[in-house]
Every structure is written in C-alpha cells, then in structure tokens.
Scaffold this motif. Structure first.
Motif, PDB file in Angstrom:
ATOM      1  N   LYS A 166       0.836  -1.199   0.000  1.00 28.66           N
ATOM      2  CA  LYS A 166       0.000   0.000   0.000  1.00 28.66           C
ATOM      3  C   LYS A 166       0.872   1.250   0.000  1.00 28.66           C
ATOM      4  O   LYS A 166       0.590   2.214  -0.727  1.00 28.66           O
ATOM      5  CB  LYS A 166      -0.919   0.005   1.220  1.00 28.66           C
ATOM      6  CG  LYS A 166      -1.849   1.212   1.274  1.00 28.66           C
ATOM      7  CD  LYS A 166      -2.789   1.120   2.472  1.00 28.66           C
ATOM      8  CE  LYS A 166      -3.735   2.320   2.523  1.00 28.66           C
ATOM      9  NZ  LYS A 166      -4.674   2.219   3.685  1.00 28.66           N
ATOM     10  N   GLN A 170       1.026   4.107  -2.940  1.00 24.70           N
ATOM     11  CA  GLN A 170       0.850   5.538  -2.703  1.00 24.70           C
ATOM     12  C   GLN A 170       1.976   6.332  -3.348  1.00 24.70           C
ATOM     13  O   GLN A 170       1.737   7.380  -3.976  1.00 24.70           O
ATOM     14  CB  GLN A 170       0.792   5.814  -1.205  1.00 24.70           C
ATOM     15  CG  GLN A 170       0.491   7.270  -0.869  1.00 24.70           C
ATOM     16  CD  GLN A 170       0.300   7.469   0.631  1.00 24.70           C
ATOM     17  OE1 GLN A 170       0.890   6.764   1.449  1.00 24.70           O
ATOM     18  NE2 GLN A 170      -0.551   8.416   0.990  1.00 24.70           N
ATOM     19  N   LYS A 174       1.610   8.983  -6.503  1.00 27.85           N
ATOM     20  CA  LYS A 174       2.155  10.331  -6.365  1.00 27.85           C
ATOM     21  C   LYS A 174       3.094  10.640  -7.525  1.00 27.85           C
ATOM     22  O   LYS A 174       3.064  11.749  -8.090  1.00 27.85           O
ATOM     23  CB  LYS A 174       2.902  10.471  -5.039  1.00 27.85           C
ATOM     24  CG  LYS A 174       3.516  11.841  -4.821  1.00 27.85           C
ATOM     25  CD  LYS A 174       4.267  11.912  -3.479  1.00 27.85           C
ATOM     26  CE  LYS A 174       4.913  13.273  -3.276  1.00 27.85           C
ATOM     27  NZ  LYS A 174       5.657  13.333  -1.990  1.00 27.85           N
ATOM     28  N   ILE A 223      -5.575   7.352  -1.022  1.00 20.77           N
ATOM     29  CA  ILE A 223      -4.133   7.471  -0.796  1.00 20.77           C
ATOM     30  C   ILE A 223      -3.493   8.496  -1.734  1.00 20.77           C
ATOM     31  O   ILE A 223      -2.355   8.907  -1.507  1.00 20.77           O
ATOM     32  CB  ILE A 223      -3.424   6.104  -0.943  1.00 20.77           C
ATOM     33  CG1 ILE A 223      -3.586   5.539  -2.358  1.00 20.77           C
ATOM     34  CG2 ILE A 223      -3.932   5.133   0.103  1.00 20.77           C
ATOM     35  CD1 ILE A 223      -2.769   4.277  -2.589  1.00 20.77           C
ATOM     36  N   GLU A 224      -4.226   8.920  -2.766  1.00 19.93           N
ATOM     37  CA  GLU A 224      -3.749   9.997  -3.641  1.00 19.93           C
ATOM     38  C   GLU A 224      -4.975  10.809  -4.090  1.00 19.93           C
ATOM     39  O   GLU A 224      -5.586  10.528  -5.123  1.00 19.93           O
ATOM     40  CB  GLU A 224      -3.007   9.425  -4.863  1.00 19.93           C
ATOM     41  CG  GLU A 224      -2.513  10.475  -5.858  1.00 19.93           C
ATOM     42  CD  GLU A 224      -1.894  11.701  -5.204  1.00 19.93           C
ATOM     43  OE1 GLU A 224      -2.555  12.757  -5.169  1.00 19.93           O
ATOM     44  OE2 GLU A 224      -0.757  11.586  -4.705  1.00 19.93           O
TER      45      GLU A 224
END
Length: 265
Positions: A166, A170, A174, A223-224
C-alpha cells in the motif's frame, strides 16, 4: 535465447504469463486477440507455455487484453497525438495493436525486462524503451524534457500494482500525478481476498508475491486525492461477451475477478 537463460526477476517473470496466453490465442482458428509478435517470441525463446497457459488464466488474460486495448484505443481516438506510458511493460506489444500513426509511446520497466525486450523489439521515432522503476522519477526527465507538454498523457499499468505494498502504491500514484498537470491512468486492480498466489493457477508457478489489494478504486483516491475514479469494470463483464467457457468462468468469478479502472488527475 532459451527460456532457461532469461534473466528476469520474480515479478518481471510474470510477464511470461500474458505473453504465453496471447501467443496461444493468436494461433487459434478464430483468435479474439491477435498478437503475432507474442507467438514469434514464444517460439524464438523456446518458452514452454503449458505452465502459463491454463484455462482460467487464459480467459482472464484475453478479457484483460481486450479491455485494456479498447480503453487505450478510446483515449487515442479522443487524443490522436497522445503520449502513452506503458509502465511495467514486460513483454507487451500493445503499441502495435492500438497505434494510429501519431501517438508517442514509451515502454518502461526494470533493467532485466528491458534487456529481454531489446532482443525482441526496436526503438523507433514514436516508440521507445526506457529503463526505470515506478518507485523512482529520474526516468521521467527523459520523456518530459523532450516532448511537447501539450500532448495528453495516458499511463497504463496492467498486471503491476498488485505486486506492491500500500505504501509503495501511494508513492507510485504520487509519481504518476507528478508527470504532468493533467492525465489519465488505466490500471488493473485486484481484490484483497485474491492476494494469495496459490489461488492463481499460473502465478503460483512463479516466485512472485502479491502486495496490496483493493475492494474499490476509491481506495486509490484515498491514498492519492488528486486521482479521481472515472470508471471501474470487472473482467467478467468482457468474459460474458465471449465464448461459452469464458462466460462460465466469468459468471463464476464475477465477485472475485480483477477489474480495470480509469482515473483522471
């Protein structure tokens, strides 16, 4: 170069799975996917397809290939001069299945994969291979320092992100949204319940290990936040349009099958 001499890492070695399935499908009387390069590579490298080409995997790979090809074609139809980045490309030849004569295409993978690709494919004015990790950004400069920044960007990740944690996912997301102010991301997603290599009839034949699974593309948004989910569809949807055996497998696996998701940023 024989299969036993291929120097591929554990995850990179899984590229032989879709390659084998596209090759054997191409050789069928009425192929749903035509990939003559895959058939040529299988023959020239002496790859034994039996352990990679099994019924359930075959039907899922063919459905996945069709869905990714259609998704890329749809994007290219809207943006004929698109800049396409095929990250974790393995031995994929999607460029030749979708090329419109105008797009710019980059196949990106780790050094071992690109070393093998270089024996099979050649760089051209519009298609190039780049050594790079999705966890790093240095290779981006080779593309975006030289290309027209007005080109629409498409990032393709097939059979890739489920092998990362995970935290790494992420970081990868990004990195992707840092490529340009706006872009589109087409990605394969796997459920947490399927993150067991023994549940996959071909992955279990490799040394690859899964990382992080998702129940919904919205978990990528979490997460983004710059990523926005546009659509998400199970491979079973495509399988239900196909042969009898494909429809049966698609129906049985409807709740556990992988998905193709499209994001924009």
């Amino acid at each position: 170069m024989e299969e036993k001499t291929l120097q591929l890492g554990d995850v990179q070695g899984t590229a032989l799975i879709p390659l084998s399935n596209r090759a054997t499908e191409t050789l069928r009387k009425n192929p749903r996917v035509r990939d003559p390069k895959a058939a040529q590579v299988i023959s020239e490298l002496g790859i034994a397809t039996k352990k990679y080409d099994k019924t359930i995997t075959h039907e899922c790979v063919i459905a996945r290939t069709i869905m990714f090809d259609n998704g890329v074609k749809s994007f290219i139809k809207r943006y004929p001069n698109a800049l396409c980045l095929n990250i974790g490309c393995g031995l994929d030849d999607r460029f030749n299945r979708v090329d419109n004569g105008h797009i710019l295409w980059y196949d990106i993978d780790l050094e071992d994969s690109i070393a093998v690709r270089s024996k099979i494919f050649e760089n051209t004015d519009r298609r190039k291979m780049i050594v790079g990790s999705v966890l790093e950004t240095e290779w981006y400069k080779h593309i975006f320092d030289s290309e027209d920044e007005t080109r629409k960007v498409l990032v393709i990740a097939e059979g890739l992100l489920m092998y990362f944690s995970k935290e790494d996912n992420q970081k990868i997301l990004k990195n992707i949204v840092s490529l340009s102010p706006h872009g589109t991301f087409i990605v394969e997603m796997m459920l947490p319940s399927m993150m067991d290599e023994k549940k996959h009839d071909t992955v279990k034949e490799t040394n690859a290990k899964f990382g992080w699974g998702t129940t919904s593309g919205h978990e990528f948004e979490q997460i983004e936040p710059r990523m926005k989910l546009i659509s998400e569809h199970s491979f079973s949807e495509q399988m239900m349009k196909s042969t009898l055996i494909s429809r049966i497998i698609g129906l049985v696996s409807m709740k556990i099958n992988n998905r193709i998701a499209v994001f924009e940023w």
